[in-house]
Write a protein that holds these residues in place. Structure first.
Motif, mmCIF file in Angstrom:
data_model
loop_
_atom_site.group_PDB
_atom_site.id
_atom_site.type_symbol
_atom_site.label_atom_id
_atom_site.label_comp_id
_atom_site.label_asym_id
_atom_site.label_seq_id
_atom_site.Cartn_x
_atom_site.Cartn_y
_atom_site.Cartn_z
ATOM 1 N N PHE A 80 0.898 -1.154 0.000
ATOM 2 C CA PHE A 80 0.000 0.000 0.000
ATOM 3 C C PHE A 80 0.932 1.198 0.000
ATOM 4 C CE2 PHE A 80 -2.268 -3.347 2.239
ATOM 5 C CZ PHE A 80 -3.381 -3.447 1.418
ATOM 6 N N PHE A 81 1.003 1.876 -1.127
ATOM 7 C CA PHE A 81 2.007 2.923 -1.321
ATOM 8 C C PHE A 81 3.381 2.319 -0.997
ATOM 9 C CE2 PHE A 81 -2.031 5.000 -0.868
ATOM 10 C CZ PHE A 81 -2.008 5.899 -1.894
ATOM 11 N N HIS A 82 4.128 2.899 -0.027
ATOM 12 C CA HIS A 82 5.474 2.349 0.248
ATOM 13 C C HIS A 82 5.436 1.227 1.290
ATOM 14 C CE1 HIS A 82 4.624 5.361 3.285
ATOM 15 N NE2 HIS A 82 5.346 4.612 4.099
ATOM 16 N N ALA A 83 4.281 1.045 1.973
ATOM 17 C CA ALA A 83 4.236 0.092 3.088
ATOM 18 C C ALA A 83 4.010 -1.335 2.595
ATOM 19 C CB ALA A 83 3.127 0.493 4.048
ATOM 20 N N HIS A 84 4.789 -2.265 3.135
ATOM 21 C CA HIS A 84 4.601 -3.668 2.738
ATOM 22 C C HIS A 84 3.577 -4.343 3.640
ATOM 23 C CE1 HIS A 84 7.810 -3.868 5.818
ATOM 24 N NE2 HIS A 84 7.195 -4.971 6.190
ATOM 25 N N PHE A 85 2.874 -5.304 3.068
ATOM 26 C CA PHE A 85 1.948 -6.140 3.848
ATOM 27 C C PHE A 85 2.345 -7.574 3.529
ATOM 28 C CE2 PHE A 85 -1.768 -8.854 4.062
ATOM 29 C CZ PHE A 85 -2.333 -8.523 5.286
ATOM 30 N N ILE A 86 2.943 -8.252 4.507
ATOM 31 C CA ILE A 86 3.376 -9.637 4.278
ATOM 32 C C ILE A 86 2.612 -10.544 5.222
ATOM 33 C CG2 ILE A 86 5.341 -11.221 4.430
ATOM 34 C CD1 ILE A 86 6.898 -8.750 3.278
ATOM 35 N N SER A 87 1.763 -11.369 4.643
ATOM 36 C CA SER A 87 0.963 -12.267 5.471
ATOM 37 C C SER A 87 1.536 -13.677 5.381
ATOM 38 C CB SER A 87 -0.495 -12.253 4.998
ATOM 39 O OG SER A 87 -1.223 -13.250 5.679
ATOM 40 N N VAL A 88 1.533 -14.340 6.532
ATOM 41 C CA VAL A 88 2.150 -15.662 6.631
ATOM 42 C C VAL A 88 1.156 -16.611 7.275
ATOM 43 C CG1 VAL A 88 3.873 -16.872 8.006
ATOM 44 C CG2 VAL A 88 4.528 -14.816 6.780
ATOM 45 N N ILE A 89 1.000 -17.801 6.709
ATOM 46 C CA ILE A 89 0.185 -18.804 7.415
ATOM 47 C C ILE A 89 1.081 -20.008 7.681
ATOM 48 C CG2 ILE A 89 -2.104 -18.035 6.648
ATOM 49 C CD1 ILE A 89 -2.066 -20.301 4.574
ATOM 50 N N ASP A 90 1.880 -19.883 8.715
ATOM 51 C CA ASP A 90 2.857 -20.901 9.037
ATOM 52 C C ASP A 90 2.877 -21.076 10.564
ATOM 53 O OD1 ASP A 90 5.354 -22.457 7.990
ATOM 54 O OD2 ASP A 90 6.004 -21.396 9.779
ATOM 55 N N PRO A 91 2.381 -22.217 11.062
ATOM 56 C CA PRO A 91 2.262 -22.377 12.521
ATOM 57 C C PRO A 91 3.588 -22.258 13.255
ATOM 58 C CG PRO A 91 1.123 -24.155 11.370
ATOM 59 C CD PRO A 91 1.865 -23.387 10.345
ATOM 60 N N MET A 92 4.694 -22.770 12.650
ATOM 61 C CA MET A 92 5.986 -22.702 13.342
ATOM 62 C C MET A 92 6.427 -21.255 13.511
ATOM 63 S SD MET A 92 6.670 -25.488 14.444
ATOM 64 C CE MET A 92 8.210 -25.045 15.231
ATOM 65 N N ALA A 93 6.242 -20.464 12.436
ATOM 66 C CA ALA A 93 6.629 -19.041 12.521
ATOM 67 C C ALA A 93 5.744 -18.326 13.536
ATOM 68 C CB ALA A 93 6.492 -18.392 11.150
ATOM 69 N N ALA A 94 4.448 -18.678 13.553
ATOM 70 C CA ALA A 94 3.533 -18.043 14.517
ATOM 71 C C ALA A 94 4.014 -18.340 15.931
ATOM 72 C CB ALA A 94 2.113 -18.552 14.302
ATOM 73 N N LYS A 95 4.373 -19.589 16.158
ATOM 74 C CA LYS A 95 4.813 -19.991 17.492
ATOM 75 C C LYS A 95 6.097 -19.228 17.877
ATOM 76 C CE LYS A 95 5.695 -24.148 20.144
ATOM 77 N NZ LYS A 95 5.791 -25.589 20.121
ATOM 78 N N THR A 96 7.069 -19.202 16.941
ATOM 79 C CA THR A 96 8.342 -18.540 17.246
ATOM 80 C C THR A 96 8.142 -17.056 17.551
ATOM 81 O OG1 THR A 96 9.342 -20.039 15.652
ATOM 82 C CG2 THR A 96 10.694 -18.177 16.353
ATOM 83 N N LEU A 97 7.383 -16.381 16.720
ATOM 84 C CA LEU A 97 7.284 -14.930 16.870
ATOM 85 C C LEU A 97 6.315 -14.502 17.981
ATOM 86 C CD1 LEU A 97 8.774 -14.982 14.077
ATOM 87 C CD2 LEU A 97 7.576 -12.892 13.616
ATOM 88 N N LEU A 98 5.232 -15.249 18.145
ATOM 89 C CA LEU A 98 4.234 -14.800 19.131
ATOM 90 C C LEU A 98 4.577 -15.235 20.549
ATOM 91 C CD1 LEU A 98 0.914 -15.326 17.128
ATOM 92 C CD2 LEU A 98 2.222 -13.235 17.431
ATOM 93 N N MET A 99 5.414 -16.283 20.651
ATOM 94 C CA MET A 99 5.736 -16.739 22.010
ATOM 95 C C MET A 99 7.079 -16.202 22.493
ATOM 96 S SD MET A 99 4.101 -20.519 22.158
ATOM 97 C CE MET A 99 4.257 -20.622 23.921
ATOM 98 N N ASN A 100 7.658 -15.326 21.704
ATOM 99 C CA ASN A 100 8.947 -14.763 22.085
ATOM 100 C C ASN A 100 8.780 -13.248 22.228
ATOM 101 O OD1 ASN A 100 11.569 -13.915 22.248
ATOM 102 N ND2 ASN A 100 12.304 -15.404 20.742
ATOM 103 N N ASN A 101 8.929 -12.776 23.460
ATOM 104 C CA ASN A 101 8.627 -11.372 23.746
ATOM 105 C C ASN A 101 9.507 -10.355 23.032
ATOM 106 O OD1 ASN A 101 6.750 -12.429 25.382
ATOM 107 N ND2 ASN A 101 7.778 -11.951 27.307
#
Ligand code: HEM
Length: 427
Positions: A80-101
């Motif tokens: 959207f203009f210069h801003a990127h939107f990167i969507s991921v549907i990967d449970p391992m990545a979700a776990k790594t990023l959401l469970m790590n403060n």
């Protein structure tokens, strides 16, 4: 004759700004050129055909992103203009990023919660604090509020508000009057969060108060601000009036919170018996943290109302919809409830754990209709996600609406099948 010199300089400056901006957009496009995604509608605006249907009101953003994942796989990119939107549907990545403060909530996403049309709304409460160190300190204080033990003490509130809901519906149940159950569930969860969170005495199932109206207006405005990115500067009188109405609604919510907080602090000073509610955690947070202002306490007040009310009301509404569409499941739920609750006037905490099938139904509803369709985190380091290198500075969106409907993770994902959570293959 001064303008003869000024005009070319202004024009030159404007050209340089446009060229600079174009170069920056190009750099962003190159940076993410290795990621799959739909064709851009335009170099400057970005966008894609998939998003057009949102504008026409035919799809929600969640559905559009889901369609894109179906076509392009586990990772998609858009601009959207210069801003990127990167969507991921990967449970391992979700776990790594959401469970790590250490992976922060990205400011450009969460600032839409912090302020609405310039008016402080959720501010820097638990949901929208993007400074990980501050968030972690606050979260430690609130952790007991999310614990089972704390919920056990609130059973009287849940029972009382549910009785009120039944009373409310009984009055209307004349076989003719149409009742919006979504509205009724909204009243119920508002009553619960008001009482369990802040010892608010008002009966919010039966009564529409300025507070309840303001809550609806404020959250709708927050959502519109996110969807209609130019609304904040639309010069039309109707837009001006809308922004002003939204700001006033937020001010009313925050003033109500402030009055309740000040009263509680006063009660505490006078050594009165204080209720064990979320507000007690907020006051404790203020005691533990030095320089914790009333404004910050109000942030938490609005945050808990926002996070706890509509989410739960929507889950109840979607559950009812799924039960209506699946009579066999409904029959089993009713059997279980009749066996465990029967003619009991008051539900015990232990009764809830016994309703195993109902729990599966709620999980299955959350899978197909998550009240929050996704969340985002900021990458402060490089990372490989679903086989793609993600550069430093990338904001990753986890679209759980799309992830929980993906064939990679669930068999017959669009079928409402509560039993899938009992089977190993879908765990
Ligand atoms: C079905 C009901 C609910 C759903 C689906 C739901 C979903 C979520 C999700 C997805 C997040 C993460 C947001 C993010 O990282 O951007 C979140 C955070 C949060 N929710 Fe809920 N929620 C529900 C009910 C509640 C209730 C009842 C409360 C409080 C009474 C609550 C309070 C919060 C708070 C305070 C946070 C921020 C937590 C933090 O970052 O430390 N939620 N919720």
């Amino acid at each position: 004759m001064l303008w003869l010199y000024v005009l070319p300089c202004v024009l030159l400056l404007a050209i340089l700004v446009v060229l600079g901006y174009a170069a920056y957009i190009h750099y962003q496009h190159v940076k993410y050129s290795h990621l799959p995604g739909p064709k851009l509608k335009g170099f400057f605006v970005g966008g894609s055909d998939f998003l057009d249907e949102i504008g026409k009101g035919e799809l929600t953003l969640a559905e559009a992103v889901y369609n894109m994942h179906k076509e392009y796989g586990r990772v998609i990119k858009m601009f959207f203009f210069h801003a990127h939107f990167i969507s991921v549907i990967d449970p391992m990545a979700a776990k790594t990023l959401l469970m790590n403060n250490e992976f922060a909530k990205p400011l450009y996403v969460y600032q839409g919660f912090q302020k609405v049309f310039g008016q402080r709304f959720l501010g820097y409460g638990l949901v929208s604090e993007t400074d990980t160190t501050k968030w972690e300190r606050h979260r430690k204080i609130f952790n007991p509020a999310f614990h089972r033990k704390y919920l056990m003490e609130l059973m009287h509130v849940f029972n009382d508000s549910s009785d009120r809901l039944i009373q409310y519906l009984s009055i209307k149940a004349d076989g003719k009057t149409e009742v919006s159950l979504m509205d009724a569930f909204g009243r119920l969860t508002l009553d619960v969060i008001g009482k369990a969170g802040f010892a608010m005495g008002d009966d919010m199932v039966f009564n529409d108060t300025p507070f309840t109206d303001a809550l609806g207006t404020a959250f709708e405005a927050m959502s519109r601000q996110g969807r209609e990115i130019f609304l904040f500067m639309n010069p039309r009188y109707s837009a001006f009036k809308y922004r002003s109405k939204a700001r006033k609604a937020i001010q009313l919510l925050r003033k109500t919170g402030e009055d309740i907080i000040r009263q509680r602090i006063e009660d505490q000073k006078q050594g009165k018996d204080l209720p064990k509610d979320i507000l007690s955690f907020i006051i404790k947070e203020a005691i533990v943290e030095e320089n914790f202002s009333i404004e910050e306490m109000v942030d938490e007040f609005v945050t808990f109302f926002g996070a706890g009310q509509e989410t739960t009301a929507n889950l109840l509404s979607f559950t009812l919809l799924c039960l209506g569409q699946n009579p066999e499941v409904l029959k089993k739920v009713l059997q279980e409830v009749d066996t465990i609750v029967g003619q009991k006037e008051v539900l015990e905490y232990e009764d809830i754990a016994k309703m195993e099938y109902l729990m599966l139904v709620l999980k299955e509803t959350l899978r197909l209709y998550p009240p929050l369709f996704g969340t985002a985190r900021y990458l402060h380091c490089k990372m490989e996600i679903a086989g793609y290198d993600m550069p430093v500075g990338t904001t990753i969106f986890f679209t759980n609406y799309a992830m929980s409907r993906a064939e990679d993770y669930f068999k017959n994902p669009l079928t409402f099948d509560p039993e899938r959570f009992r089977r190993d293959e879908d765990k």
